[in-house]
Scaffold this active site. Structure first.
Site, PDB file in Angstrom:
ATOM      1  N   LYS A  62       0.839  -1.194   0.000  1.00 50.87           N
ATOM      2  CA  LYS A  62       0.000   0.000   0.000  1.00 50.87           C
ATOM      3  C   LYS A  62       0.880   1.252   0.000  1.00 50.87           C
ATOM      4  CE  LYS A  62      -0.472  -0.008   5.055  1.00 50.87           C
ATOM      5  NZ  LYS A  62      -1.404   0.032   6.184  1.00 50.87           N
TER       6      LYS A  62
ATOM      7  N   TYR B  40      15.901  31.556   2.601  1.00 50.28           N
ATOM      8  CA  TYR B  40      14.799  32.407   3.028  1.00 50.28           C
ATOM      9  C   TYR B  40      14.935  32.794   4.500  1.00 50.28           C
ATOM     10  CZ  TYR B  40      12.175  31.304  -1.252  1.00 50.28           C
ATOM     11  OH  TYR B  40      11.775  31.190  -2.546  1.00 50.28           O
TER      12      TYR B  40
END
Length: 815
Positions: free
Chosen positions: A484, A710
């Protein structure tokens, strides 16, 4: 192969059951799945901890195999084939290989060590091939099974052998020594691999040195711990960077960006050698090769001319995504007959399309005449059901009259000129060529263009981890493997295909679309959908998936559709809630469940399952035992009232290890398959599956007081060298891994992440690392591991693995 049934029977001292025959054997096989098995195959039915090949004999007889080495003859097969009955089939395989080795008297180089064996083997093959016809271990065939298979590939034209020997514990090397019987021994680097199989380093070295007990010479890096195990009759040739008494003393070792210059002394003569590598491991491996060439009396000029042509060895078969919905198997640096057989088996196990294509160059050093060689190649291509064959080179064109649907080109450039006209689409393509053909250009032309960040998935590690957990099970216990969440981020189809090859019993997915994708791609294994939505039931039925049913509402919805479609015994899986309190029928709903199912023939309860909440935390073992007891009670009631005998399963990965008494009929293997365990001791036995890699895009130098990224969250306090890596939070790297908390690995050194992780980039400190733009960067893998990352980020490895974006290219490989 100079063997027939009569002399094999004599060598093995086996009990014969079958028709008298003196027919020759052309192929030794241990893999029932190989399409190369035929009437000239001798199949050894090996018996492992949790796998017994005897159960596949009936199918093999149906495919034309007539000769078998077995420990017993399965019922009903006594008159169907010829059987050589022995006590131990692995020992019989080794015995035959040792006998076969004694039919040849040419020199054999045998090598062992913790690291570098395969690279040194391949480099020696390159360096010595102008003068010898060499038989060598294909890929990393160095195990108790791999070594005999390697030696059994020898033929009369070979005049030098190079074989690896790998061991993981005591009492193994003696068996391999009898098979290889090296005249020249090589000990490569001794590291920590397989340390768990030995009490200490001395025991490990002693065991490895048994390979050389009858060798004429042993070549090694000077080490007193090694020298004490070299017998007086054996000549020792040592090399060293520091000990002037070594036979090959390296007095100078200088690096540039692309080369290493060494100065070495041998027998009083001082020489200089330029090595086309700068990393320490490669330099050491080259010096080992140098020592072999010096022993064989090659002159310094020849040594330099050959060593400067050495190239990085790609030891892996890679699966890549190609253009036009093609998948590529990249084996572009290898073209010999034995590795072709391995690559064709890999092609079958990993084919993503019905159409299979092989692009193959001329084959060198087979030890066979061209006529015999290419007749054997034609047999392989035909037996493997290859849809289209493309030969490149002057000699391979002899196949033109032997193969249907085949095209031939004089060289790689000629092929590339015609590429667009060949219409490659919806096919799996094996690209396999000798290095001189530069097939990497073909791979580049085929490969889908993506950015340079990739998640490499080691299929060998998946197989190893699967077998590790399988070894903990009773022979009768089934295995469901969880694929999965896109195979925990590693790639659903490719791993499902490998597990299908390993004959896993079930696959588990979370949602119907995952299962539909696998079925559409050709996966034939039964697939259980663990979290189906009611709206997906029609699609589940259409694609023959099997839903987990966890509520009366869901059951009634499914039964309504089943009745409308007039289904009969459609498999469903009933989940009971034993304390996880997530999904499942609670104890007070069991009577209603029984009443709903009783007498209904549209569905069949294929399994009953539950889920453990704390199997990874032994502080809560009492609660786990409570869950197991409740599961026993509820499942037994269902089985008794409904008069059914379904598969029962409750254990997940950690449950397999911590609560083996509750195996029931099946277990569900999840994160452990991908190399992660919360048990530090168990983790030592698992292999890393996924390595997230990128490259250095740019390097710049900033001064003290300047900032990075940043918000200026990193301020330099010294002159610093900063590398930018093209991977960011859009690729799955959480921003909390930045600002000095996390690191990447460059040139085997830690490079701290500086400032904020950007959407598509991050920046690292490489001030103390000798690196350049374009160098490889490891984001996670061996270092840092996903477990370490999870600990630092206060999360779990599942989250890190499943967060890797689908825009990151997955590359699958096998060693």
């Amino acid at each position: 192969m100079n063997l027939n049934i009569v002399n094999i029977e004599t060598v093995l001292n086996s009990r014969w059951n079958g028709n008298p025959t003196g027919e020759s054997i052309d192929n030794i096989s241990i893999d029932s799945r190989s399409l190369q098995n035929n009437e000239k195959t001798l199949f050894f039915a090996l018996v492992g901890t949790n796998n017994d090949a005897h159960i596949y004999l009936k199918d093999l007889i149906g495919k034309g195999v007539r000769n078998f080495v077995v420990t017993h003859i399965p019922n009903g097969l006594e008159s169907k084939a010829n059987f050589l009955v022995v006590k131990n089939t692995l020992e019989a395989l080794q015995q035959i290989a040792a006998y076969y080795r004694n039919l040849f008297s040419f020199p054999i180089i045998g090598m062992t060590g913790s690291n570098g064996k395969t690279i040194v083997k391949e480099w020696l093959n390159f360096l010595l091939s102008p003068d010898y016809n060499i038989i060598r271990s294909p890929k990393s065939y160095n195990s108790q099974v791999g070594v005999p298979l390697s030696v059994l590939a020898t033929n009369e034209k070979h005049n030098l052998g190079i074989f690896e020997a790998g061991i993981s514990t005591v009492s193994e090397m003696e068996k391999l020594e009898k098979i290889i019987q090296p005249t020249i021994g090589i000990l490569t680097n001794i590291g920590s691999a397989h340390d768990e199989g030995f009490q200490n380093l001395e025991e490990k070295v002693k065991e490895k040195m048994l390979l050389f007990k009858d060798s004429e010479v042993v070549i090694f890096q000077k080490n007193i711990d090694v020298e004490k195990f070299i017998l007086p009759k054996t000549k020792a040739i040592s090399w060293s960077f520091t000990d002037t008494t070594a036979d090959v003393f390296v007095s100078k070792n200088e690096h540039t960006h692309e080369n290493t210059i060494i100065e070495y002394t041998y027998k009083g003569n001082v020489s200089t050698l330029k090595i086309p590598f700068v990393d320490d491991a490669s330099v050491e491996n080259v010096i080992t090769c140098l020592s072999v060439l010096l022993h064989l009396e090659y002159d310094a000029k020849t040594i330099q001319s050959r060593i400067e042509l050495l190239y990085p060895i790609e030891m892996r078969l890679k699966v890549k995504k190609g253009n036009n919905n093609c998948s590529l198997i990249d084996d572009s640096y290898s073209s010999d007959f034995q590795s072709l057989k391995i690559a064709l088996d890999f092609l079958e196990s990993q084919k993503q399309h019905q159409k299979k294509t092989v692009v193959l160059s001329d084959i060198f050093q087979s030890g066979l005449s061209n006529e015999v060689l290419y007749s054997k190649v034609a047999e392989l291509i035909i037996s493997n059901d290859i849809s289209r064959f493309i030969g490149i080179g002057e000699t391979i064109s002899t196949l033109e009259t032997k193969l249907p649907n085949a095209l031939f080109f004089k060289d790689t450039n000629d092929f590339l000129l015609h590429l667009e006209q060949l219409n490659f689409e919806n096919e799996t393509i094996l690209i396999k060529g000798a290095r001189s053909f530069q097939f990497e250009e073909i791979v580049a032309a085929f490969a889908e263009k993506t950015h340079e960040t990739v998640l490499e998935i080691n299929l060998n590690a998946i197989s190893h981890n699967f077998n590790f957990f399988k070894s903990k099970l009773k022979p009768t216990t089934k295995m469901m493997a969880m694929v999965k969440a896109f195979g925990y981020g590693s790639g659903g189809f490719e791993i499902a295909k490998l597990l299908e090859h390993h004959k896993v019993d079930y696959l588990g997915v979370a949602f119907a679309d995952e299962g539909i994708s696998l079925k559409t791609a050709g996966i034939k294994l039964p697939i259980m959908v663990l979290n189906p939505e009611n709206t997906s039931f029609p699609a589940i039925i259409q694609h023959q998936l099997e839903p987990e049913i966890y509520s009366l509402k869901g059951l009634n919805a499914f039964l309504k559709i089943a009745e409308q479609k007039k289904l009969k015994d459609f498999p469903i899986h009933i989940k009971v809630d034993t304390g996880m309190h997530r999904l499942g029928f609670e104890a007070n709903t069991i009577d209603d469940l029984i009443a709903t199912l009783k007498g209904n023939s549209t569905v069949k309860v294929q399994s009953i399952l539950s889920h453990l909440a704390t199997s990874d935390d032994l502080q809560h073992k009492d609660f786990v035992q409570y869950q197991i007891n409740l599961f026993e009670k509820l499942s037994s009631k269902l089985m008794g009232e409904l008069e059914i005998t379904p598969i029962r399963h409750i254990l997940n990965t950690s449950g397999i290890s911590n609560f083996p008494q509750a195996q029931y009929d099946m277990v569900r293997l999840g994160i452990g398959l991908y190399g992660v365990s919360n048990d530090s001791e168990e983790q030592k036995y698992l292999e890393n599956v996924g390595t997230l890699k990128s490259i250095i895009s740019q390097i710049r130098t900033i001064q003290s007081g300047e900032s990075v990224g940043y918000g200026r969250r990193f301020m330099a306090n010294r002159e610093s060298k900063i590398a930018t890596i093209p991977i960011g939070y859009a690729d799955g790297i959480t921003r909390s891994w930045g600002n000095g908390i996390g690191f990447v690995t460059i040139k085997n050194k830690k490079a701290t992440i500086l400032g904020s992780v950007c959407m598509d980039m991050l920046m690292v400190d490489v001030t103390e690392i000798d690196c350049k733009e374009g160098d490889a960067v490891v984001i996670f893998g061996e270092s840092p591991t996903v477990t370490y990352m999870a600990e630092q980020l206060k999360t779990i490895p599942y989250e890190i693995l499943t967060s890797i974006s689908q825009r990151v290219k997955r590359v699958f490989y096998r060693e």
